[in-house]
Design a protein around this motif. Sequence first.
Motif, PDB file in Angstrom:
ATOM      1  N   TYR A 185       0.739  -1.167   0.062  1.00 17.30           N
ATOM      2  CA  TYR A 185       0.121   0.099  -0.075  1.00 17.30           C
ATOM      3  C   TYR A 185       0.860   1.287   0.048  1.00 17.30           C
ATOM      4  CZ  TYR A 185      -4.739  -2.026   0.673  1.00 17.30           C
ATOM      5  OH  TYR A 185      -6.109  -2.856   0.293  1.00 17.30           O
ATOM      6  N   ARG A 236      -5.620   0.217   6.763  1.00 22.52           N
ATOM      7  CA  ARG A 236      -5.332  -0.728   5.802  1.00 22.52           C
ATOM      8  C   ARG A 236      -5.319  -2.115   6.481  1.00 22.52           C
ATOM      9  NH1 ARG A 236       0.285   1.989   3.783  1.00 22.52           N
ATOM     10  NH2 ARG A 236      -0.510   4.110   3.185  1.00 22.52           N
ATOM     11  N   LYS A 237      -5.823  -3.205   5.985  1.00 16.50           N
ATOM     12  CA  LYS A 237      -5.772  -4.355   6.464  1.00 16.50           C
ATOM     13  C   LYS A 237      -5.427  -5.333   5.316  1.00 16.50           C
ATOM     14  CE  LYS A 237      -9.001  -3.320  10.081  1.00 16.50           C
ATOM     15  NZ  LYS A 237     -10.428  -3.442  10.527  1.00 16.50           N
ATOM     16  N   HIS A 238      -4.592  -6.636   5.679  1.00 17.18           N
ATOM     17  CA  HIS A 238      -4.745  -7.508   4.573  1.00 17.18           C
ATOM     18  C   HIS A 238      -4.545  -8.980   5.698  1.00 17.18           C
ATOM     19  CE1 HIS A 238      -0.417  -6.370   5.520  1.00 17.18           C
ATOM     20  NE2 HIS A 238      -0.326  -7.751   5.479  1.00 17.18           N
ATOM     21  N   TYR A 239      -5.179  -9.880   4.726  1.00 14.03           N
ATOM     22  CA  TYR A 239      -5.161 -11.234   5.145  1.00 14.03           C
ATOM     23  C   TYR A 239      -4.697 -12.198   4.414  1.00 14.03           C
ATOM     24  CZ  TYR A 239      -8.574  -8.749   8.326  1.00 14.03           C
ATOM     25  OH  TYR A 239      -9.214  -7.692   9.057  1.00 14.03           O
ATOM     26  N   ALA A 256      -3.595 -12.670  -1.030  1.00 16.55           N
ATOM     27  CA  ALA A 256      -4.134 -11.960   0.337  1.00 16.55           C
ATOM     28  C   ALA A 256      -5.298 -11.106  -0.274  1.00 16.55           C
ATOM     29  CB  ALA A 256      -2.825 -11.034   0.507  1.00 16.55           C
ATOM     30  N   THR A 299      -7.387  -7.821   0.987  1.00 12.86           N
ATOM     31  CA  THR A 299      -6.776  -6.610   1.560  1.00 12.86           C
ATOM     32  C   THR A 299      -7.999  -5.556   1.461  1.00 12.86           C
ATOM     33  OG1 THR A 299      -6.076  -5.449  -0.422  1.00 12.86           O
ATOM     34  CG2 THR A 299      -4.352  -6.851   0.929  1.00 12.86           C
ATOM     35  N   TRP A 345       4.293  -8.754  -4.929  1.00 12.15           N
ATOM     36  CA  TRP A 345       2.820  -8.868  -4.728  1.00 12.15           C
ATOM     37  C   TRP A 345       2.161  -7.957  -5.861  1.00 12.15           C
ATOM     38  CZ3 TRP A 345       0.069 -12.135  -1.752  1.00 12.15           C
ATOM     39  CH2 TRP A 345       0.840 -12.869  -0.745  1.00 12.15           C
ATOM     40  N   TYR A 379      -1.901  -6.869  -7.527  1.00  7.15           N
ATOM     41  CA  TYR A 379      -3.182  -6.778  -7.551  1.00  7.15           C
ATOM     42  C   TYR A 379      -3.742  -7.895  -8.830  1.00  7.15           C
ATOM     43  CZ  TYR A 379      -3.047  -2.900  -4.621  1.00  7.15           C
ATOM     44  OH  TYR A 379      -2.898  -1.921  -3.766  1.00  7.15           O
TER      45      TYR A 379
END
Length: 187
Positions: free
Chosen positions: A71, A129-132, A138, A140, A175, A177
Motif C-alpha cells: 500500500y 489498511r488491512k490484509h489477510y 491476500a 486486503t 505482490w 493486484y
Amino acid sequence: MIASLRNVLLSSAPPLPGHDDEESKGQFSLSRNDFLRMAAAGAVAAGMSGKAMAAGATGAVPPVTDIDLLYDAWQQRFNDADLDGLVDLYMEDVAYINSDGVLMTGRDKVREDFAGLLSIKPTIVLGNRKHYVYRDVALTTNHWRMNFTNPDGAMQEMTGGGIEVMTRDPRDGGWRYIIDDASRSAS
C-alpha cells in the motif's frame, strides 16, 4: 560521477600493452570484472540496491516483495504520478473496478484509467489498511481520501474504500493486484 570515475581511471591507469606512455595517454584497459565492480560501487554510491540496479538496467520497476509495503508503494507511485510504477503493481489480466464502478480487465485498461486520473494531479492517502494472507494470496481492504483541484481552481476531496485480492507473482516474487475494487467502502 561518471566523469570523476573516468578521470581517476585515466590518471591511475598503466599504459596500454605495446604502447608508450605518450601514445596511450587518455586510453586505458579495463577488464569486465573491474567494470562490473566499478558499476556496482557507483550504484551503491547512488543508493541503488542490487534489485533496483537490475531493474534500472532493464527499465523495469522493482517488485514489492513485502506485502506490508504494498500500500505504501501504491500510494507513493500514485502521488508521484508514476504511471509505469503504478501499473506494474497489477497482474497482466487484472480485474479492476474503478471508483465509478466500471469493470475493466487487463493492465492496458488500468493504465488508461490511471492516466486520465493522474492528469488532474491528485494526492491520495490510504488509511485503515488491512490484509489477510493465505499462502500466496491476500485479501486486503483500505479507506482512501483523494484531493485534487477542479478546473475552476476549487479544491475537491473524495473518499471511498478499496477491497483487493493480491497474489505473489511467481516471476519475481512481487505482490500484485489480481482484483482491485476501488468503488466501494471497505468497512
